[in-house]
Design an enzyme around this catalytic site. Sequence first.
Site, mmCIF file in Angstrom:
data_model
loop_
_atom_site.group_PDB
_atom_site.id
_atom_site.type_symbol
_atom_site.label_atom_id
_atom_site.label_comp_id
_atom_site.label_asym_id
_atom_site.label_seq_id
_atom_site.Cartn_x
_atom_site.Cartn_y
_atom_site.Cartn_z
ATOM 1 N N SER A 9 -7.278 25.249 34.413
ATOM 2 C CA SER A 9 -7.229 26.379 33.482
ATOM 3 C C SER A 9 -7.947 26.006 32.193
ATOM 4 O O SER A 9 -7.528 25.081 31.491
ATOM 5 C CB SER A 9 -5.782 26.743 33.160
ATOM 6 O OG SER A 9 -5.768 27.621 32.051
ATOM 7 N N HIS A 33 -9.720 28.621 36.631
ATOM 8 C CA HIS A 33 -8.720 29.618 36.223
ATOM 9 C C HIS A 33 -9.008 30.046 34.787
ATOM 10 O O HIS A 33 -9.052 29.224 33.880
ATOM 11 C CB HIS A 33 -7.331 28.978 36.335
ATOM 12 C CG HIS A 33 -6.187 29.911 36.097
ATOM 13 N ND1 HIS A 33 -5.669 30.735 37.075
ATOM 14 C CD2 HIS A 33 -5.441 30.138 34.990
ATOM 15 C CE1 HIS A 33 -4.650 31.421 36.587
ATOM 16 N NE2 HIS A 33 -4.488 31.085 35.322
ATOM 17 N N ASP A 35 -7.724 32.414 31.792
ATOM 18 C CA ASP A 35 -6.581 33.179 31.273
ATOM 19 C C ASP A 35 -7.059 34.188 30.251
ATOM 20 O O ASP A 35 -7.657 33.815 29.236
ATOM 21 C CB ASP A 35 -5.581 32.217 30.618
ATOM 22 C CG ASP A 35 -4.817 31.402 31.649
ATOM 23 O OD1 ASP A 35 -4.231 32.009 32.558
ATOM 24 O OD2 ASP A 35 -4.811 30.169 31.539
ATOM 25 N N MET A 37 -5.835 37.185 27.707
ATOM 26 C CA MET A 37 -4.633 37.686 27.017
ATOM 27 C C MET A 37 -5.021 38.739 25.994
ATOM 28 O O MET A 37 -6.059 38.609 25.332
ATOM 29 C CB MET A 37 -3.935 36.536 26.297
ATOM 30 C CG MET A 37 -3.611 35.356 27.184
ATOM 31 S SD MET A 37 -2.790 34.075 26.230
ATOM 32 C CE MET A 37 -2.764 32.750 27.445
ATOM 33 N N HIS A 66 -7.005 35.577 35.395
ATOM 34 C CA HIS A 66 -5.586 35.924 35.266
ATOM 35 C C HIS A 66 -5.431 36.874 34.083
ATOM 36 O O HIS A 66 -5.536 36.459 32.934
ATOM 37 C CB HIS A 66 -4.801 34.613 35.069
ATOM 38 C CG HIS A 66 -3.343 34.798 34.828
ATOM 39 N ND1 HIS A 66 -2.536 33.754 34.413
ATOM 40 C CD2 HIS A 66 -2.528 35.872 34.953
ATOM 41 C CE1 HIS A 66 -1.295 34.182 34.293
ATOM 42 N NE2 HIS A 66 -1.265 35.467 34.596
ATOM 43 N N MET A 68 -3.480 38.747 31.675
ATOM 44 C CA MET A 68 -2.186 38.928 30.996
ATOM 45 C C MET A 68 -2.375 40.035 29.983
ATOM 46 O O MET A 68 -2.374 39.822 28.769
ATOM 47 C CB MET A 68 -1.767 37.608 30.336
ATOM 48 C CG MET A 68 -1.251 36.594 31.345
ATOM 49 S SD MET A 68 -1.217 34.928 30.669
ATOM 50 C CE MET A 68 -2.892 34.421 31.014
ATOM 51 N N MET A 137 4.419 32.530 38.342
ATOM 52 C CA MET A 137 4.354 31.821 37.062
ATOM 53 C C MET A 137 5.534 30.864 36.973
ATOM 54 O O MET A 137 6.680 31.262 37.206
ATOM 55 C CB MET A 137 4.451 32.799 35.878
ATOM 56 C CG MET A 137 3.293 33.743 35.668
ATOM 57 S SD MET A 137 1.715 32.987 35.298
ATOM 58 C CE MET A 137 2.074 31.977 33.857
ATOM 59 N N ASP A 175 1.406 28.674 38.693
ATOM 60 C CA ASP A 175 0.698 28.602 37.413
ATOM 61 C C ASP A 175 1.663 28.238 36.288
ATOM 62 O O ASP A 175 2.531 29.033 35.935
ATOM 63 C CB ASP A 175 0.034 29.959 37.119
ATOM 64 C CG ASP A 175 -0.796 29.941 35.842
ATOM 65 O OD1 ASP A 175 -0.974 28.862 35.244
ATOM 66 O OD2 ASP A 175 -1.259 31.034 35.450
HETATM 67 C C1 DX5 Z 1 -0.161 30.513 30.689
HETATM 68 C C2 DX5 Z 1 -1.370 30.477 31.562
HETATM 69 C C3 DX5 Z 1 -1.554 29.232 32.348
HETATM 70 C C4 DX5 Z 1 -1.784 28.015 31.488
HETATM 71 C C5 DX5 Z 1 -1.400 26.798 32.258
HETATM 72 O O1 DX5 Z 1 -0.100 31.762 30.080
HETATM 73 O O2 DX5 Z 1 -1.309 31.548 32.498
HETATM 74 O O3 DX5 Z 1 -2.630 29.400 33.264
HETATM 75 O O4 DX5 Z 1 -3.126 27.900 31.092
HETATM 76 O O5 DX5 Z 1 -1.465 25.708 31.398
HETATM 77 P P1 DX5 Z 1 -0.619 24.376 31.616
HETATM 78 O O6 DX5 Z 1 -1.112 23.735 32.864
HETATM 79 O O7 DX5 Z 1 -0.907 23.612 30.377
HETATM 80 O O8 DX5 Z 1 0.840 24.780 31.741
HETATM 81 ZN ZN ZN Z 2 -2.877 31.572 34.049
#
Ligand code: DX5
Ligand code: ZN
Length: 218
Positions: A9, A33, A35, A37, A66, A68, A137, A175
């Site tokens: 990620s 990956h 993320d 947001m 992903h 969010m 998650m 994740d």
């Molecule tokens: C959290 C993200 C994850 C995050 C994971 O909102 O969806 O993908 O980047 O990071 P680590 O491996 O540091 O928990």
């Molecule tokens: Zn994620």
Amino acid sequence: MEPPKIAPSILAADFAYLAAEVASVNEHADMLHVDIMDGHFVPNLSVGLEAIAALRRHSQLPFDCHLMTTNPTAYLEEMAAAGASIVTMHIEAVPDPTGAAAAARSLGLGFGLVINPGTPFVAMSPFVELCDLVVVMSVEPGHGGQAFREPVLKELEAARNFIDSEGLGADIEIDGGITPETASLARAAGADVFVAGSFVFGEKDRGAAIAKLRNAIT
Ligand code: DX5
Ligand code: ZN
């Protein structure tokens, strides 16, 4: 079960050097990956379409995006044009994802659904047949670097049992908070894809970090 896949990620990467950070995992990872947001579905902001398009020029890995976001269906066309490979959205944001899945597919995108740690697997089970990826998650979405929540292992097992008993093709992704130790627990509970941010980008040698994860799950 599918052979395990590792998806670093980039949330945990150094954002001032993103191209180099991605280059450091290109040869070792199975997917990247990303993320995304919106400061609304989760209390944080991250990267968007421009980052996907820019990184696309530096990697041939599939981009696992992903979302969010409160309205994840709004940007599917732009996501596809930017170079996303698969989009995943939260069942908490899109209670009936039937149209979203069809829209993603018509654009050539893979499609997946995500549950938060507090959401039971049954909330998404009616829609798993629409999915390439089912994501559990193991931290509250919004931030990297949190500790793995072991209670989600039973939702992971529920997902594994459902997919196997129904003969469905979706991979199961875990994740949040992935280390060799937690990856091994998640593998035993049925995960196929392991997202790891802090663990991979927290080590200087990314190939060695990914190898440690692979050794723990194979
Ligand atoms: C959290 C993200 C994850 C995050 C994971 O909102 O969806 O993908 O980047 O990071 P680590 O491996 O540091 O928990
Ligand atoms: Zn994620």
